[in-house]
Motif scaffolding. Structure first.
Motif, PDB file in Angstrom:
ATOM      1  N   GLU A   1     -14.829 -22.678 -21.865  1.00  0.00           N
ATOM      2  CA  GLU A   1     -15.798 -23.333 -22.749  1.00  0.00           C
ATOM      3  C   GLU A   1     -16.278 -22.357 -23.827  1.00  0.00           C
ATOM      4  O   GLU A   1     -16.575 -21.205 -23.541  1.00  0.00           O
TER       5      GLU A   1
ATOM      6  N   GLU B   1     -11.200 -30.839 -20.951  1.00  0.00           N
ATOM      7  CA  GLU B   1     -11.398 -31.765 -19.839  1.00  0.00           C
ATOM      8  C   GLU B   1     -10.014 -32.253 -19.489  1.00  0.00           C
ATOM      9  O   GLU B   1      -9.420 -33.047 -20.228  1.00  0.00           O
ATOM     10  N   GLY B   2      -9.480 -31.719 -18.409  1.00  0.00           N
ATOM     11  CA  GLY B   2      -8.069 -31.938 -18.095  1.00  0.00           C
ATOM     12  C   GLY B   2      -7.246 -31.196 -19.121  1.00  0.00           C
ATOM     13  O   GLY B   2      -7.421 -30.002 -19.322  1.00  0.00           O
TER      14      GLY B   2
ATOM     15  N   THR C   1      -7.271 -32.260 -22.333  1.00  0.00           N
ATOM     16  CA  THR C   1      -7.807 -32.754 -23.598  1.00  0.00           C
ATOM     17  C   THR C   1      -8.902 -31.845 -24.123  1.00  0.00           C
ATOM     18  O   THR C   1      -9.825 -31.493 -23.387  1.00  0.00           O
TER      19      THR C   1
ATOM     20  N   VAL D   1     -12.209 -31.228 -26.033  1.00  0.00           N
ATOM     21  CA  VAL D   1     -13.393 -32.035 -26.280  1.00  0.00           C
ATOM     22  C   VAL D   1     -14.371 -31.234 -27.129  1.00  0.00           C
ATOM     23  O   VAL D   1     -14.668 -30.079 -26.824  1.00  0.00           O
TER      24      VAL D   1
ATOM     25  N   THR E   1     -18.236 -31.204 -28.915  1.00  0.00           N
ATOM     26  CA  THR E   1     -19.558 -31.803 -28.837  1.00  0.00           C
ATOM     27  C   THR E   1     -20.474 -31.120 -29.835  1.00  0.00           C
ATOM     28  O   THR E   1     -20.675 -29.908 -29.768  1.00  0.00           O
TER      29      THR E   1
ATOM     30  N   PRO F   1     -19.751 -36.019 -26.404  1.00  0.00           N
ATOM     31  CA  PRO F   1     -18.438 -35.380 -26.330  1.00  0.00           C
ATOM     32  C   PRO F   1     -17.364 -36.260 -26.976  1.00  0.00           C
ATOM     33  O   PRO F   1     -17.325 -37.459 -26.749  1.00  0.00           O
TER      34      PRO F   1
ATOM     35  N   PRO G   1     -13.174 -36.433 -27.702  1.00  0.00           N
ATOM     36  CA  PRO G   1     -11.835 -35.864 -27.517  1.00  0.00           C
ATOM     37  C   PRO G   1     -11.117 -35.762 -28.859  1.00  0.00           C
ATOM     38  O   PRO G   1     -11.241 -36.650 -29.703  1.00  0.00           O
TER      39      PRO G   1
END
Length: 140
Positions: free
Chosen positions: A46, A86-87, A89, A91, A93, A118, A120
């Motif tokens: 992140e 996320e997985g 993907t 993302v 924000t 969020p 994608p």
């Protein structure tokens, strides 16, 4: 069912003695974020991006990487945007930044992100923080 650390060590030792193949790393490499100065950051971890980013809340004890951009630009919020996976993907924000964030995905019209929502995005997306500061999501 609970598995103790000693059980995991024992299973690893048994697998090594039996000559069983070791698991290979799986999945593709994480995309990278191209920064205004030409440098890159992996998005596998992140990222908090802004002119003076800080992490107020930390999930699961893992600290996000703080990335400084537009240090002297008042159009860029201190902690402007968050990027993560996320997985498989990416993302993005907007963290309720003062002037907002615009994303331009390949083949699509620019979109202003809603604060705290969020979104994608695809590899090839350009993220405009304002003040001429843009970021790009690229293949590793």
């Amino acid at each position: 069912m609970t598995v103790a650390a000693a059980d995991i060590r024992r299973m690893r030792e048994e697998r090594e003695r039996s000559g069983a193949p070791q698991a290979a790393p799986s999945g593709p490499a994480a995309p990278v974020l191209r920064l205004p100065g030409g440098g890159t950051e992996s998005i596998g971890h992140e990222l908090l991006i802004g002119r003076a980013p800080s992490a107020n809340r930390v999930a699961a004890g893992r600290l996000p990487k703080l990335v400084r951009v537009g240090v002297d630009d008042p159009d860029i919020s201190r902690t402007h945007v968050r990027l993560g996976l996320e997985g498989d993907t990416v993302v993005v924000t907007d963290l309720d930044s003062r002037n907002g964030t615009i994303v331009v995905q390949p083949g699509k019209a620019p979109v202003r992100l809603r604060g705290g929502e969020p979104t994608p995005v695809l590899v090839g997306t350009v993220i405009d923080l304002g003040g001429g500061v843009t970021l790009a999501i690229e293949e590793p």
